[in-house]
Design a protein around this motif. Sequence first.
Motif: not given
Ligand code: RUQ
Length: 632
Positions: A4-6, A113-115, A379-381
Amino acid sequence: MKNSHHLPGLLALATALVSLTGCNPPGKSPAASTGKAGDATSAAARTYVAPGEKDEFYLFYSGGHSGQVFVAGIPSMRHITTIPVFGKYPGTGYGYDEETKKMLGDYTWGDVHHPGLSKTNGLYDGRWLFVNDNANNRIARIDLRDFKTRQILGPIPNSMGNHGSSFVTTNSEYVLVATRFSVPLPKGRYADPADYAKEFNGSVTGIKIDPKSGTMSVGWQILTPPLDWDLGSTGKGPSEGWAFWTSYNTEMAHDQLEANSTQKDRDLAAVVNWRAAEAAVKDGKVTMMDGVPVIDPAKVPGVLYYLPVPKSPHGIDTDPSGRWIAASGKLAPVVSVFDFTKIQAAIEKKDFESDFRGVPVIRHDSVIEGEVPVGLGPLHTQYDGLGNAYTSLFIESVVTKWKMPPWTAEERADLNKVVLDKIPVHYSIGHLVIGGSDTTKPYGKYLVAMNKLSKGRHLSVGPSQPEDSELIDISGKKMETVYETFTEPEPHFAQILKADAIKPIEVYPKAENTDPDAVWSAPETGVVRHGNVVEVKMLAIRSHFTPDKIELNEGDELVIHITNVEQSPDMIHGLGIVEQDVNLVIDPGETKTVRIKMKKPGVFPFYCTNFCSALHQEMQGYLAVKPLVAAK
Ligand code: RUQ
Ligand code: CUA
């Protein structure tokens, strides 16, 4: 948590905070949910899917650096299948036949990462699932008719670190991509990373989707400064035709980002008018770079704007109405809610606070609706379509439910009042997903929390602990955790689709098989030699292969086209060839091809790998390979 990059910066912050919060802090909102299934019997009843019954939703969750997509059912959370995308998968023979080998190319892995599900009129249409590869700058299309990866596009030119995708527009015109990394462009050019700000660039790419076939191609690109674009989302309603990304390196640091990219209190988000980009390409306002029409946003006004967002933000999510855009400040304990109608007005009035490399920076204070104090490490909503938003908080390990605007004067005066509920998750949540949150009509009902660390929530399996997902019932006033399950690594984002929104096929209809090498009856099969290439048309049916003996010479190239002529559901045959690393799986009605070089003499049995009948074990044959020089 492995990739996890962040995380490092957050972990440092989390460590600093741990004495304050612990790893499972009680929520601070007026009456927080406990996160314990208060009534275990009721939770069990609500998630129990009895033998023979089926789940209500599909959960498509990304497999991170496993390169795969996993499918589970909701509410049971049972893992029901794996869709291999960027890596070989022996279970379905993916990456062993010529077609899938070619699709994978020279890469052995990807980082999904994101479907993103395809849409028509802003709603999921159940046709395709797009997934990005952060590692090798690719994007793949899975066909939901058969749950198979049908195209891998890339590496995308002028694009490095395909993390900011796969964001699908309202009618699947595009899958939009923004770069996490910047490099000297076009790729292959050298510059010293010390000259980062001057020599390096990122980009936004419009990947065009053919409306009939789903075939992807690179449409156009917008060249950007090297800001490390992060998560994004597409617009709808008033923001239709627009897309948004956060960024986390407005400092344009090239080393020690943990410290050097977190200096400023606000970073620049990108506000992209992709319809204007499309028009610019049509009008020829582009230069070609590596075969792609590239737009310089400083020379083509109206394509790109910047929006200041606090602080090292991560997710930026458009709500179902398309009016509200929520950006999560990883290092600020708030979600900034922007009003797109005000953004539009600011653009029209040229209400800008500055410009950055010739691109206007929209005045933050003119377009912000409010900063909702959701908690630490947002992080996300996601949205439930009923006026509520749900934000994942990495540091606090909770999900916060809050009320979307419009707010009353009283709420506005103290936005703590719009924080409705908090529920702990275990632990360190990354993404969360609500079915249809990115459409105009979310399903609501369930939220899945995808957690980065599980810290002993499962039976111990050694140092690499199973990741953890939690199913949260959001249908009531209070959130309620109703199920917890292991998640294949490495969980990132997911999509939820109503089970009855699709009707996958069970066999490939014979009439649709256009492979010129398909055979449907024994007389059509055969072995033909052209020089030292031996071509076999083979048939598989319960419980034999025809032919089942193939004579070869050492050094020959063997080409097998095998057709599974079955038309009954679930009647799959496999072709494993001993010591030849051949592993095909042929679904009913499919034809597959494999090429192998017969490198050594001997007799090599082949056999069916899928248990297909009482005489499955008898489904076998031989490659008989004569040595080049006869033994004396
Ligand atoms: S990022 S944990 Cu690669 Cu989708 Cu936000
Ligand atoms: Cu065919 Cu086992």
